[in-house]
Scaffold this active site. Structure first.
Site, PDB file in Angstrom:
ATOM      1  N   GLU A  31       0.190   4.790  -8.412  1.00 12.22           N
ATOM      2  CA  GLU A  31       0.364   5.771  -7.270  1.00 12.22           C
ATOM      3  C   GLU A  31       1.732   6.546  -7.438  1.00 12.22           C
ATOM      4  OE1 GLU A  31      -2.000   5.401  -4.494  1.00 12.22           O
ATOM      5  OE2 GLU A  31      -1.006   6.576  -3.002  1.00 12.22           O
ATOM      6  N   LYS A  42       0.806  -1.202  -0.083  1.00 11.23           N
ATOM      7  CA  LYS A  42      -0.052   0.036   0.233  1.00 11.23           C
ATOM      8  C   LYS A  42       0.885   1.279   0.000  1.00 11.23           C
ATOM      9  CE  LYS A  42      -3.725   2.261   2.362  1.00 11.23           C
ATOM     10  NZ  LYS A  42      -3.292   3.447   2.162  1.00 11.23           N
TER      11      LYS A  42
HETATM   12  P1  AMP Z   1      -6.155   5.504   2.788  1.00 22.01           P
HETATM   13  O1  AMP Z   1      -5.384   6.435   2.224  1.00 22.01           O
HETATM   14  O2  AMP Z   1      -5.893   4.691   3.850  1.00 22.01           O
HETATM   15  O3  AMP Z   1      -7.814   5.622   2.616  1.00 22.01           O
HETATM   16  O4  AMP Z   1      -6.087   4.425   1.452  1.00 22.01           O
HETATM   17  C1  AMP Z   1      -6.783   4.345   0.260  1.00 22.01           C
HETATM   18  C2  AMP Z   1      -5.524   4.845  -0.764  1.00 22.01           C
HETATM   19  O5  AMP Z   1      -4.794   3.718  -0.697  1.00 22.01           O
HETATM   20  C3  AMP Z   1      -6.227   4.828  -2.219  1.00 22.01           C
HETATM   21  O6  AMP Z   1      -6.936   5.782  -2.744  1.00 22.01           O
HETATM   22  C4  AMP Z   1      -4.943   4.630  -3.096  1.00 22.01           C
HETATM   23  O7  AMP Z   1      -4.441   5.929  -3.263  1.00 22.01           O
HETATM   24  C5  AMP Z   1      -3.933   4.177  -2.219  1.00 22.01           C
HETATM   25  N1  AMP Z   1      -3.251   2.766  -2.589  1.00 22.01           N
HETATM   26  C6  AMP Z   1      -1.954   2.599  -2.309  1.00 22.01           C
HETATM   27  N2  AMP Z   1      -1.528   1.435  -2.690  1.00 22.01           N
HETATM   28  C7  AMP Z   1      -2.515   0.682  -3.499  1.00 22.01           C
HETATM   29  C8  AMP Z   1      -2.614  -0.280  -4.159  1.00 22.01           C
HETATM   30  N3  AMP Z   1      -1.539  -1.157  -4.284  1.00 22.01           N
HETATM   31  N4  AMP Z   1      -3.740  -0.502  -4.706  1.00 22.01           N
HETATM   32  C9  AMP Z   1      -4.985   0.276  -4.554  1.00 22.01           C
HETATM   33  N5  AMP Z   1      -4.619   1.419  -3.715  1.00 22.01           N
HETATM   34  C10 AMP Z   1      -3.621   1.730  -3.413  1.00 22.01           C
END
Ligand code: AMP
Length: 544
Positions: free
Chosen positions: A284, A237
């Site tokens: 990202e 992530k």
């Molecule tokens: P959060 O900021 O905790 O709400 O996490 C959501 C965000 O994680 C998404 O909007 C993406 O921008 C991000 N993200 C980071 N890595 C990934 C990944 N491998 N697949 C999908 N989303 C990701």
């Protein structure tokens, strides 16, 4: 707006789905297009389309105050009416009944007022705006303005029924309507496309951003695997800026999560243009140096600069880490399983390419131990956690489904004390279930958030009795209570906010457990909140 409210009343009065759809469809079909688009958004219970991520930030107590001023009633009478309905909108309708209101507010005027509210900071100013808006209208309209402002109509109308109504009103295939609504993340735009018979063609055009597929939060590896007993694909992530790259020929454009164009990273354009064919990539953007991601704070320094700054782009180099391919060479891949999209993506990025373009590595985990190991390894590599994705998951733009789960380390927890309580809605109507809580500051307690979830029904019932007996001030809709109940709350991050006395607000707070073992003197301090705030990546400009 009056006809909108009347339609809502009629929709609420029937339990039959077909009848609800028919009523909404007849109403939408009778409106000029601009109004039909506005009404469709309001029918989904929001002031703005989903893709806009704009918020009114008008809380229950602000509405309460505005209504009270207009109705010129004392708190006790208001409270009695509120308890009868368990809904602020319905309460307002009743208490404003005897006012002679001018009426005649149009959908456009209400939409404009919502815009103004979203743009205005500070609750005093918001209060004036809300009061003025409600003053200008009749009780039943006030009721629905309030319902939209608080985010829920509660007339048994979900977005999928509004989609059905659009299909019916414009005589278009329902599947096309759903798809357009998903792709655009805007039910209003969907109305326009339906009217112009452009549902099929319009959405997936290159250089028109589509909604991003989102992940649902999970707390533990076990919770993730409950959803995928046969195992799950796992990626890191990344803590950067979600971006969508569109490319055809030599033309490249990048879009952000709010579907705005990203212009700050021109060095990504040439590497993307050099890849073969036409495509949309999802990934990202990260600040990246010496094989490792840099903290989000570094990346943030490059945001908001419209002119390229050579020194900065050298100091803070970025990479685009790609993890999905929703479109390639005239073929929408939204309905292809993730495993297939990833295979194609692997081939696309297989040849020689610039170091700024990276393919997100992907693993497979079949047990909680494996997932825990993947999580630890991701943290060790400098990422935020992992995202687990079903092998067969389709790409559903703008939706947070049960096919992608994000697992990240909670920022921390805080021990807080409950200082005010409010009555809940629906199943929790009549129960004091919404807790405002505070941390300690040198001069006393300062509020920092409000939590609705985390306690069992039995606990909520017990606390209702407890708080009724430990009220300092009955404000009707809300009670200030003796600060004795200590809770541990978890949250995703901390933001600056003028909503609470502390000047901060917790994002997505949830109650982890009760702390009867702690006294109010032992709860966390504003100082610790500041420390946690400084420690985290600063407020996210992309709304992620
Ligand atoms: P959060 O900021 O905790 O709400 O996490 C959501 C965000 O994680 C998404 O909007 C993406 O921008 C991000 N993200 C980071 N890595 C990934 C990944 N491998 N697949 C999908 N989303 C990701």
């Amino acid at each position: 707006m009056r006809r909108f409210a009347e339609t809502c009343e009629a929709v609420a009065a029937t339990t039959k789905k077909n009848e609800k759809v028919r009523l909404v469809s007849a109403y939408l079909g009778s409106l000029p297009l601009t109004d039909a688009a506005r009404a469709a958004v309001f029918f989904t219970g929001g002031a703005f389309p989903r893709c806009e991520e704009k918020v009114l930030a008008v809380g229950g107590s602000l509405i309460w105050q505005a209504v009270r001023r207009l109705a010129e009633l004392d708190s006790d009478t208001m409270a009695e009416v509120y308890r009868k309905h368990g809904d602020l909108g319905a309460m307002a309708e009743e208490v404003l009944q005897n006012r002679t209101a001018p009426g005649g507010l149009s959908l456009g005027e209400v939409a404009a007022a919502f815009e103004e509210l979203a743009n205005c900071r500070g609750s005093a100013q918001k209060l004036v705006l809300v009061e003025e808006l409600l003053r200008r209208t009749e009780p039943v309209v006030a009721k629905y303005i309030i319902k939209i402002a608080t985010g829920e109509l509660r007339i048994g109308l979900k977005e999928n029924l509004v989609e059905e109504a659009i299909a019916q009103a414009f005589n278009r295939p329902l599947e096309q309507v759903r798809r357009a609504s998903m792709l655009t993340g805007d039910i209003g735009t969907t109305v326009r496309l339906a009217a112009a018979n452009e549902l099929a063609a319009a959405p997936l055009r290159l250089f028109h951003p589509i909604g991003f597929m989102l992940a649902s939060p999970a707390e533990t590896p076990a919770e993730v695997l409950e959803n995928f007993p046969a195992g799950v694909l796992v990626e890191d992530k990344y803590d950067g800026i979600r971006a969508q790259a569109h490319k055809s020929g030599q033309k490249v454009m990048l879009f952000s999560r709010t579907l705005d164009e990203i212009v700050e990273f021109p060095e990504l354009f040439a590497p993307l243009a050099a890849l073969p064919g036409e495509f949309i990539l999802d990934g990202e953007i990260l600040a990246w140096r010496d094989g490792r991601p840099l903290p989000f704070t570094e990346l943030q320094k490059r945001l908001g600069r419209k002119q390229p700054d050579l020194w900065l782009s050298h100091e803070i180099p970025v990479s685009f880490v790609v993890f999905d391919l929703p479109y390639q060479d005239k073929e929408p891949l939204l309905d292809a399983p993730l495993a297939e999209r990833r295979q194609r993506l692997g081939l696309l990025l297989d040849g020689p390419r610039a170091t700024q373009l990276k393919l997100a590595p992907m693993g497979f985990c079949a047990s909680t131990e494996e997932l825990q190991r993947a999580f630890d390894a991701a943290l060790a590599r400098g990422h935020e956690g992992v995202v687990a994705k079903a092998r067969e998951s389709l790409y559903t733009p703008g939706r947070r489904g049960r096919f992608w789960f994000k697992l990240k380390q909670p920022l921390g927890t805080l021990d807080v004390v409950v200082t005010a309580v409010e009555y809940g809605h629906g199943k929790r109507r009549g129960l004091l279930s919404d807790y405002t809580f505070a941390v300690r500051d040198k001069d006393g307690l300062v509020t920092i958030g409000k939590a609705y979830s985390g306690l069992t029904d039995v606990e909520i019932r017990q606390f209702t009795d407890y708080f009724l007996n430990h009220t300092i001030e009955d404000q009707g809709f809300r009670r200030r209570v003796e600060p004795t109940v200590v809770l541990e709350v978890a949250f995703n991050n901390i933001q600056r906010s003028s909503r609470h006395e502390s000047g901060y607000a917790l994002r997505f707070p949830r109650i982890v457990r009760l702390r009867p073992d702690k006294s109010v003197e032992e709860i966390d301090t504003l100082e610790r909140v500041r420390e946690l705030y400084e420690k985290q990546a600063p407020e996210r400009a992309d709304g992620a």
